[in-house]
Design a protein around this motif. Structure first.
Motif, PDB file in Angstrom:
ATOM      1  N   PHE A  43       0.820  -1.211   0.000  1.00 28.58           N
ATOM      2  CA  PHE A  43       0.000   0.000   0.000  1.00 28.58           C
ATOM      3  C   PHE A  43       0.862   1.272   0.000  1.00 28.58           C
ATOM      4  N   SER A  44       1.773   1.376   0.969  1.00 31.77           N
ATOM      5  CA  SER A  44       2.522   2.643   1.081  1.00 31.77           C
ATOM      6  C   SER A  44       3.455   2.854  -0.108  1.00 31.77           C
ATOM      7  N   ASN A  45       3.999   1.779  -0.673  1.00 31.07           N
ATOM      8  CA  ASN A  45       4.848   1.960  -1.856  1.00 31.07           C
ATOM      9  C   ASN A  45       4.020   2.416  -3.054  1.00 31.07           C
ATOM     10  N   LYS A  46       2.810   1.859  -3.167  1.00 28.30           N
ATOM     11  CA  LYS A  46       1.940   2.272  -4.283  1.00 28.30           C
ATOM     12  C   LYS A  46       1.500   3.739  -4.104  1.00 28.30           C
ATOM     13  N   ILE A  47       1.216   4.111  -2.847  1.00 29.31           N
ATOM     14  CA  ILE A  47       0.841   5.507  -2.557  1.00 29.31           C
ATOM     15  C   ILE A  47       1.995   6.438  -2.912  1.00 29.31           C
ATOM     16  N   ASP A  48       3.187   6.061  -2.492  1.00 26.73           N
ATOM     17  CA  ASP A  48       4.374   6.886  -2.736  1.00 26.73           C
ATOM     18  C   ASP A  48       4.551   7.109  -4.241  1.00 26.73           C
ATOM     19  N   ASP A  49       4.483   6.019  -5.013  1.00 27.21           N
ATOM     20  CA  ASP A  49       4.649   6.120  -6.473  1.00 27.21           C
ATOM     21  C   ASP A  49       3.533   6.958  -7.082  1.00 27.21           C
ATOM     22  N   THR A  50       2.301   6.697  -6.648  1.00 29.28           N
ATOM     23  CA  THR A  50       1.158   7.382  -7.258  1.00 29.28           C
ATOM     24  C   THR A  50       1.215   8.882  -6.993  1.00 29.28           C
ATOM     25  N   LEU A  51       1.486   9.250  -5.744  1.00 27.66           N
ATOM     26  CA  LEU A  51       1.561  10.689  -5.423  1.00 27.66           C
ATOM     27  C   LEU A  51       2.688  11.355  -6.220  1.00 27.66           C
ATOM     28  N   ARG A  52       3.837  10.679  -6.308  1.00 25.83           N
ATOM     29  CA  ARG A  52       4.960  11.253  -7.061  1.00 25.83           C
ATOM     30  C   ARG A  52       4.575  11.442  -8.519  1.00 25.83           C
ATOM     31  N   ASN A  53       3.908  10.435  -9.083  1.00 30.18           N
ATOM     32  CA  ASN A  53       3.538  10.517 -10.496  1.00 30.18           C
ATOM     33  C   ASN A  53       2.482  11.593 -10.760  1.00 30.18           C
ATOM     34  N   ILE A  54       1.546  11.741  -9.838  1.00 29.15           N
ATOM     35  CA  ILE A  54       0.545  12.815  -9.991  1.00 29.15           C
ATOM     36  C   ILE A  54       1.262  14.166  -9.936  1.00 29.15           C
ATOM     37  N   ARG A  55       2.164  14.302  -8.956  1.00 28.79           N
ATOM     38  CA  ARG A  55       2.836  15.588  -8.758  1.00 28.79           C
ATOM     39  C   ARG A  55       3.726  15.956  -9.930  1.00 28.79           C
ATOM     40  N   LYS A  56       4.326  14.934 -10.540  1.00 27.93           N
ATOM     41  CA  LYS A  56       5.237  15.190 -11.659  1.00 27.93           C
ATOM     42  C   LYS A  56       4.510  15.135 -13.008  1.00 27.93           C
ATOM     43  N   GLY A  57       3.183  15.013 -12.960  1.00 28.50           N
ATOM     44  CA  GLY A  57       2.399  15.028 -14.199  1.00 28.50           C
ATOM     45  C   GLY A  57       2.509  13.757 -15.018  1.00 28.50           C
ATOM     46  N   LYS A  58       2.914  12.636 -14.368  1.00 27.79           N
ATOM     47  CA  LYS A  58       3.075  11.384 -15.119  1.00 27.79           C
ATOM     48  C   LYS A  58       1.824  10.520 -15.036  1.00 27.79           C
ATOM     49  N   THR A  59       0.932  10.846 -14.096  1.00 32.36           N
ATOM     50  CA  THR A  59      -0.319  10.101 -13.931  1.00 32.36           C
ATOM     51  C   THR A  59      -1.457  11.102 -13.971  1.00 32.36           C
ATOM     52  N   ALA A  60      -2.605  10.672 -14.501  1.00 25.73           N
ATOM     53  CA  ALA A  60      -3.760  11.574 -14.566  1.00 25.73           C
ATOM     54  C   ALA A  60      -4.099  12.089 -13.167  1.00 25.73           C
ATOM     55  N   ASP A  61      -4.396  13.368 -13.095  1.00 28.05           N
ATOM     56  CA  ASP A  61      -4.694  14.019 -11.815  1.00 28.05           C
ATOM     57  C   ASP A  61      -6.215  14.034 -11.646  1.00 28.05           C
ATOM     58  N   LYS A  62      -6.802  12.855 -11.346  1.00 29.73           N
ATOM     59  CA  LYS A  62      -8.266  12.763 -11.383  1.00 29.73           C
ATOM     60  C   LYS A  62      -8.948  13.554 -10.284  1.00 29.73           C
ATOM     61  N   PHE A  63      -8.205  13.900  -9.219  1.00 36.61           N
ATOM     62  CA  PHE A  63      -8.817  14.693  -8.132  1.00 36.61           C
ATOM     63  C   PHE A  63      -8.571  16.203  -8.299  1.00 36.61           C
ATOM     64  N   ASN A  64      -7.910  16.582  -9.419  1.00 33.17           N
ATOM     65  CA  ASN A  64      -7.566  18.003  -9.627  1.00 33.17           C
ATOM     66  C   ASN A  64      -6.767  18.598  -8.466  1.00 33.17           C
ATOM     67  N   TRP A  65      -5.746  17.888  -8.056  1.00 32.17           N
ATOM     68  CA  TRP A  65      -4.935  18.343  -6.930  1.00 32.17           C
ATOM     69  C   TRP A  65      -3.869  19.355  -7.364  1.00 32.17           C
ATOM     70  N   MET A  66      -3.437  19.269  -8.634  1.00 33.96           N
ATOM     71  CA  MET A  66      -2.318  20.112  -9.053  1.00 33.96           C
ATOM     72  C   MET A  66      -2.829  21.480  -9.517  1.00 33.96           C
ATOM     73  N   TYR A  67      -2.247  22.526  -8.957  1.00 34.66           N
ATOM     74  CA  TYR A  67      -2.662  23.900  -9.257  1.00 34.66           C
ATOM     75  C   TYR A  67      -1.616  24.516 -10.178  1.00 34.66           C
ATOM     76  N   PRO A  68      -2.003  24.779 -11.439  1.00 32.73           N
ATOM     77  CA  PRO A  68      -0.994  25.257 -12.390  1.00 32.73           C
ATOM     78  C   PRO A  68      -0.561  26.700 -12.104  1.00 32.73           C
TER      79      PRO A  68
END
Ligand SMILES: Cc1ncc(COP(=O)(O)O)c(C=O)c1O
Length: 355
Positions: A328-353
């Motif tokens: 769980f925590s490794n998947k969370i770590d990867d997912t958050l990093r990928n969302i933050r770096k724009g590598k994964t879709a930001d389905k929750f609209n967390w990133m503020y351009p």
């Protein structure tokens, strides 16, 4: 959003960015070219200015130094592969600093000052944002009381300031934590739920004692019964017990972490069982004995996901399962990093351009 014209901008003559390898600097030690300041006096905000990062001349009688009217925030900006800059959930930090302001009898910061100052500052200093996988620009907004006056009362003048610094990993290794039952971070009716500077000052001595025993951090317990786990350092706590993600429920003694909220949102989205409730020391020790304590980790902006490898309690160390197997925590770590770096879709609209 505050218009450009309302923020006075004094640019630095020569950027210092080339003096550093921004992808490889110690956390919180090197500050970007510019800072943002706004001032509060006579009941209103004004003088919004971006200026070269500098020491600010202030009186030694400044009330923040004596009576602790000082609050802060912490958030991060990231650069994606196209060089675009995005901040992770800054509106949540904006809301939280104003919660802190109310509790500390300080004036709330208008959104156009907070977000306008932040956006303009990051546009100017985007060269300071690391591009490495775990790199980000750490952003430190803070509000301090500036009355030159001895005497315990709410200040009439304040400064809101934003400074930034390139950041890599906060903890380079999994951490050992000690359950603390003598000293307390927060009590009911206190200020544990806000980011008041004094919360951190009071934590340093117990943390120093824990570090002398070989732990990196303490796990705080509740100030009433000393038997329930609250949080750790600058992180909220999470456990995986069997297949359930369990975290202490929010209260007025726990900071409502934005990372915590994001991790829970992802866990629920993945269909996991999530429980926000009281967690006793006994429950964790028993889960360890039964083998149902699968994962323990801290979550926070600075530390991101900090794996806990050992929990110390009353002279005994409880070793946890190896980090590699923690799904769980490794998947969370990867997912958050990928969302933050724009590598994964930001389905929750967390990133503020930042545009
Ligand atoms: C005491 C405390 N708890 C938890 C957190 C985690 O909060 P966040 O995820 O918003 O950074 C922090 C950091 O801000 C903190 O200082």
């Amino acid at each position: 959003m505050i218009a450009n014209a309302e923020i006075k901008i004094e640019k630095i003559a020569h950027s210092r960015v080339n003096e550093y390898d921004v992808n490889n600097v110690p956390f919180g030690k090197c500050f970007s070219d510019h800072m943002f300041i706004a001032e509060y006096s006579d009941g209103k905000w004004g003088n919004a200015t971006i200026m070269p990062y500098q020491n600010v001349p202030m009186s030694y009688a400044m009330s923040a130094l004596h009576y602790g009217q000082a609050i802060f925030e912490g958030m991060k900006a990231y650069k994606n592969a196209d060089g675009e800059v995005n901040i992770f959930r800054p509106i949540e930090n904006f809301k939280r600093i104003n919660k802190s302001a109310i509790r500390m009898a300080m004036p709330e910061i208008p959104e156009e000052i907070f977000m306008g100052g932040l956006t303009e500052l990051l546009k100017l200093d985007s060269a300071w944002i690391p591009t490495s996988d775990s790199g980000s620009l750490y952003i430190r907004p803070f509000l301090i009381a500036t009355d030159e006056a001895i005497g315990v009362k709410a200040s009439e003048t304040y400064k809101f300031i934003i400074i930034t610094c390139p950041a890599g990993k906060y903890y380079s290794e999994p951490i050992k934590v000690l359950i603390e039952t003598n000293f307390f971070r927060a009590v009911e009716g206190g200020v544990g739920f806000v980011k008041a500077a004094g919360n951190y000052g009071r934590s340093l001595y117990p943390t120093k004692l824990a570090q002398q025993k070989g732990y990196q951090q303490v796990i705080w317990t509740d100030g009433k019964t000393h038997s329930y786990l609250e949080e750790s350092g600058t992180m909220n706590l999470m456990f995986v017990l069997d297949n359930t993600v369990v975290t202490p429920a929010l209260s007025d003694t726990i900071l409502a972490g934005i990372t915590r909220n994001s991790v829970l949102a992802l866990a629920k989205d993945w269909g996991m069982n999530v429980e926000e409730r009281k967690i006793s020391i006994t429950e964790i020790i028993e889960a360890h004995a039964k083998g149902t304590l699968k994962e323990a980790f801290g979550v926070g902006t600075a530390a991101t996901i900090a794996q806990i490898i050992v929990i110390g309690y009353e002279g005994k160390d409880y070793a946890l399962p190896p980090v590699e197997g923690r799904q769980f925590s490794n998947k969370i770590d990867d997912t958050l990093r990928n969302i933050r770096k724009g590598k994964t879709a930001d389905k929750f609209n967390w990133m503020y351009p930042v545009k």
